[in-house]
Scaffold this active site. Structure first.
Site, mmCIF file in Angstrom:
data_model
loop_
_atom_site.group_PDB
_atom_site.id
_atom_site.type_symbol
_atom_site.label_atom_id
_atom_site.label_comp_id
_atom_site.label_asym_id
_atom_site.label_seq_id
_atom_site.Cartn_x
_atom_site.Cartn_y
_atom_site.Cartn_z
ATOM 1 N N PRO A 159 0.824 -1.211 0.000
ATOM 2 C CA PRO A 159 0.000 0.000 0.000
ATOM 3 C C PRO A 159 0.859 1.262 0.000
ATOM 4 O O PRO A 159 1.757 1.421 0.828
ATOM 5 C CB PRO A 159 -0.803 -0.127 1.295
ATOM 6 C CG PRO A 159 -0.786 -1.593 1.610
ATOM 7 C CD PRO A 159 0.542 -2.081 1.141
ATOM 8 N N GLU A 160 0.581 2.140 -0.953
ATOM 9 C CA GLU A 160 1.269 3.422 -1.062
ATOM 10 C C GLU A 160 0.230 4.525 -0.898
ATOM 11 O O GLU A 160 -0.903 4.256 -0.480
ATOM 12 C CB GLU A 160 2.017 3.494 -2.394
ATOM 13 C CG GLU A 160 3.018 2.346 -2.560
ATOM 14 C CD GLU A 160 3.730 2.330 -3.905
ATOM 15 O OE1 GLU A 160 3.824 3.389 -4.556
ATOM 16 O OE2 GLU A 160 4.191 1.246 -4.317
#
Length: 288
Positions: free
Chosen positions: A2-3
């Protein structure tokens, strides 16, 4: 992984569901507790149970829960973390490690295949945000400020972009995509980029992050949004994890290498090595 777009999608999903809700219980798998919370379960419960969530914010890759006692509960998903909203009686999530129970009969379910995620309690949001650089999508980040972070640095431009102290929120997916969009080879020393290339990269970082948010994140493997649904951004990537497949622009097979310890994807033709700019007096020294 997850960014920023994935964490922002989760925040948007969960914020209206948790704001004003009171935490009534906390359960954590004992084997996960030392890495996740870094504190005994009794301490975690004492700090969270009875607290009301005022709001849910985000900075970089951190979810920031504002509590009614002035403190902030920060959650970082790391590599494989998930945080989803479920009715209390719903079956457990895959690799479920922890549950935060809310007063409306719903839970926040934390899943983490690799157990790298972290929960931490902070006296202020600044304890988290002070160590982070600006986000590329910040309205106040100018192109000149962006260039100043890159200028003079000998580290590969990809490594600089991944450094959360320089720019918050960028990770492997969106850095590869931004460098491709800007026509910049990932292993180029950041300080060797021309002014024009830095400008292209500044705009590309914004564009790929905004596109990722619009597509609700990339679900290559572990990521799901706050409701447990996959995003769509992985269907629109140009180079990331497309090793050997033809570039959409020129047809050259996408290459894979390691830059800054990270798997890196790029087009050898569209992202050619930059010529190192000549420094003042360099020609005279060579002539002599």
């Amino acid at each position: 992984m997850p960014e920023l777009p994935e964490v922002e999608t989760i925040r948007r999903d969960l914020a209206p569901l948790v704001a004003g809700r009171t935490i009534t219980g906390v359960e954590v798998d004992p084997g996960t507790l030392p890495l996740l919370a870094g504190a005994p379960i009794e301490t975690l419960r004492a700090n969270l149970v009875g607290r009301t969530i005022r709001s849910l914010g985000r900075r970089g890759k951190y979810l920031l829960f504002e509590l009614d006692d002035g403190r902030w509960f920060a959650a970082h998903l790391r590599m494989t973390g998930r945080l989803v909203w479920r009715e209390r009686g719903a079956p457990p999530e895959p690799y479920e490690r922890a549950v935060i129970q809310l007063d409306d009969g719903h839970d926040l379910r934390w899943s983490d295949l690799r157990k790298f995620g972290t929960w931490r309690l902070h006296a202020s949001a600044e304890e988290v945000t002070a160590k982070l650089g600006p986000e590329p999508i910040d309205a106040g980040l100018t192109e000149a400020q962006f260039r100043r972070v890159l200028e003079g640095r000998r580290a590969p431009v990809k490594a600089v972009l991944l450094d959360q102290r320089r720019f918050a929120g960028l990770g492997n997916i969106y850095v590869d995509e931004a460098l491709y969009a800007a026509g910049v080879r990932p292993d180029t020393p950041a300080g060797d980029l021309s002014r024009a290339a830095m400008g292209r990269l500044y705009r590309a970082c914004r564009e790929v992050l905004e596109r990722g948010i619009a597509h609700r994140g990339a679900s290559f493997r572990d990521y799901v949004d706050g409701q447990g649904n996959e995003g769509q951004q992985h269907m629109f990537v140009q180079v990331f994890r497309r090793t050997g497949k033809p570039c959409y622009v020129c047809g050259t097979p996408i290459a894979r290498s390691i830059v800054g310890g990270r798997a890196t994807h790029y087009c050898p033709r569209c992202q050619r090595p930059a010529r190192r700019p000549r420094r003042a007096g360099e020609g005279a020294r060579r002539a002599g």
